[in-house]
Design a protein around this motif. Structure first.
Motif, PDB file in Angstrom:
ATOM      1  N   GLN A 183       5.472   8.200   7.450  1.00  0.00           N
ATOM      2  CA  GLN A 183       5.030   8.245   8.842  1.00  0.00           C
ATOM      3  C   GLN A 183       4.409   6.915   9.284  1.00  0.00           C
ATOM      4  N   LYS A 184       3.624   6.300   8.404  1.00  0.00           N
ATOM      5  CA  LYS A 184       2.990   5.018   8.736  1.00  0.00           C
ATOM      6  C   LYS A 184       4.056   3.933   8.940  1.00  0.00           C
ATOM      7  N   ASP A 224       4.550   5.235  -2.717  1.00  0.00           N
ATOM      8  CA  ASP A 224       4.703   6.500  -1.998  1.00  0.00           C
ATOM      9  C   ASP A 224       6.128   6.633  -1.448  1.00  0.00           C
ATOM     10  N   LYS A 261       5.967   4.539  12.225  1.00  0.00           N
ATOM     11  CA  LYS A 261       5.160   4.123  13.389  1.00  0.00           C
ATOM     12  C   LYS A 261       5.207   2.603  13.546  1.00  0.00           C
ATOM     13  N   LYS A 278       7.373  14.616   6.386  1.00  0.00           N
ATOM     14  CA  LYS A 278       5.909  14.669   6.523  1.00  0.00           C
ATOM     15  C   LYS A 278       5.265  14.070   5.273  1.00  0.00           C
ATOM     16  N   ASN A 279       5.125  12.763   5.303  1.00  0.00           N
ATOM     17  CA  ASN A 279       4.517  12.015   4.217  1.00  0.00           C
ATOM     18  C   ASN A 279       3.783  10.844   4.846  1.00  0.00           C
ATOM     19  N   THR A 280       2.579  10.554   4.382  1.00  0.00           N
ATOM     20  CA  THR A 280       1.745   9.526   4.992  1.00  0.00           C
ATOM     21  C   THR A 280       2.429   8.165   5.018  1.00  0.00           C
ATOM     22  N   GLY A 281       3.007   7.733   3.899  1.00  0.00           N
ATOM     23  CA  GLY A 281       3.667   6.430   3.842  1.00  0.00           C
ATOM     24  C   GLY A 281       4.876   6.359   4.753  1.00  0.00           C
ATOM     25  N   GLU A 336       0.820  -1.221   0.000  1.00  0.00           N
ATOM     26  CA  GLU A 336       0.000   0.000   0.000  1.00  0.00           C
ATOM     27  C   GLU A 336       0.851   1.268   0.000  1.00  0.00           C
ATOM     28  N   ILE A 337       2.030   1.229   0.604  1.00  0.00           N
ATOM     29  CA  ILE A 337       2.851   2.435   0.739  1.00  0.00           C
ATOM     30  C   ILE A 337       4.104   2.426  -0.133  1.00  0.00           C
TER      31      ILE A 337
END
Length: 183
Positions: free
Chosen positions: A57-58, A11, A61, A52-55, A7-8
Motif C-alpha cells: 500500500q505504501k 515485505d 501510494k 492489503k499489506n503495509t509495504g 524499508e519495504i
C-alpha cells in the motif's frame, strides 16, 4: 528512485513469493494464452496494488503520487489516478517477456524490486523504426537498454514498445508493473 524502498523491500518480496510459490512460473494474469510472448516467469493476477499489506500500500501510494506529478508535467491535470492493472513478474534464468506495449494506458510503469544478477532492466524500442542518420545517430538509437536499479520507478507511455530481455542472472529477477488512468 524510492527513498524508502529498503524499508519495504523484504515485505514486498515476502508478499510476492507467497503468491509465486503457489504456482511457480505460471502465467496467472490476463494473458496466459500468450505463452509464446513470455517464458520462464511467473506473472501474477492483475490486482497487486489491491493487496492489503503495509509495504504494498505504501509503494502504491508513492507510485500514485509520482504518476500525478508526471501527468501534470504532460499537461494532464488530475488529482487522482486509477491503477487499471498491477502485477508482478518473477523470472528465472533465461526467462523473458518479449516485445509488447500496454494497451489503453496513457502512462504505464515498471518498478524494479530485485535484479537477480541482471544489469539490464528493460529494452525500449525507438517508435520511429529505422530512423537513423549520420547527424542524429548519437542520440537516436534503434533501442535503449535501461539499467536495473532496485527501487527505481520507470514511467513510460503505454504505446511504447519494450521488452524484458532474457534474464542472465543466477537468482530470480522481480519486477512490478502497472497501467494507469488519470481521473
Amino acid at each position: 528512485k524510492c527513498d524508502f524502498f529498503e524499508e519495504i523491500k523484504e515485505d514486498l518480496i515476502s508478499v510476492i513469493f507467497d503468491i509465486h510459490n503457489k504456482n511457480p512460473f505460471e502465467l496467472m494474469g490476463k494473458f496466459p494464452e500468450l505463452s509464446n510472448l513470455k517464458k520462464n516467469m511467473t506473472e501474477s493476477d492483475h490486482n497487486f496494488f489491491n493487496i492489503k499489506n503495509t509495504g504494498v500500500q505504501k509503494l502504491g501510494k508513492w507510485i500514485g503520487e509520482n504518476l500525478i506529478q508526471c501527468y501534470k508535467e504532460l499537461n494532464i491535470e488530475t488529482k487522482q489516478i486509477t491503477f487499471r492493472e498491477s502485477w508482478f513478474h518473477v523470472t528465472k534464468k533465461g526467462g523473458y517477456h518479449n516485445i509488447h506495449y500496454h494497451l489503453n494506458s496513457p502512462l504505464a510503469g515498471i518498478f524494479y524490486v530485485q535484479s537477480g544478477g541482471s544489469e539490464i532492466g528493460n529494452r525500449w524500442l525507438n517508435p520511429i523504426p529505422g530512423y537513423i542518420d549520420k547527424y542524429s545517430s548519437k542520440w537516436c538509437r534503434t533501442k535503449y537498454d535501461s539499467e536495473f536499479t532496485e527501487g527505481k520507478l520507470v514511467l513510460f507511455p503505454g504505446w511504447l514498445f519494450h521488452s524484458a530481455v532474457p534474464h542472465e542472472g543466477e537468482d530470480l529477477r522481480v519486477v512490478l508493473a502497472f497501467n494507469s488512468i488519470p481521473e
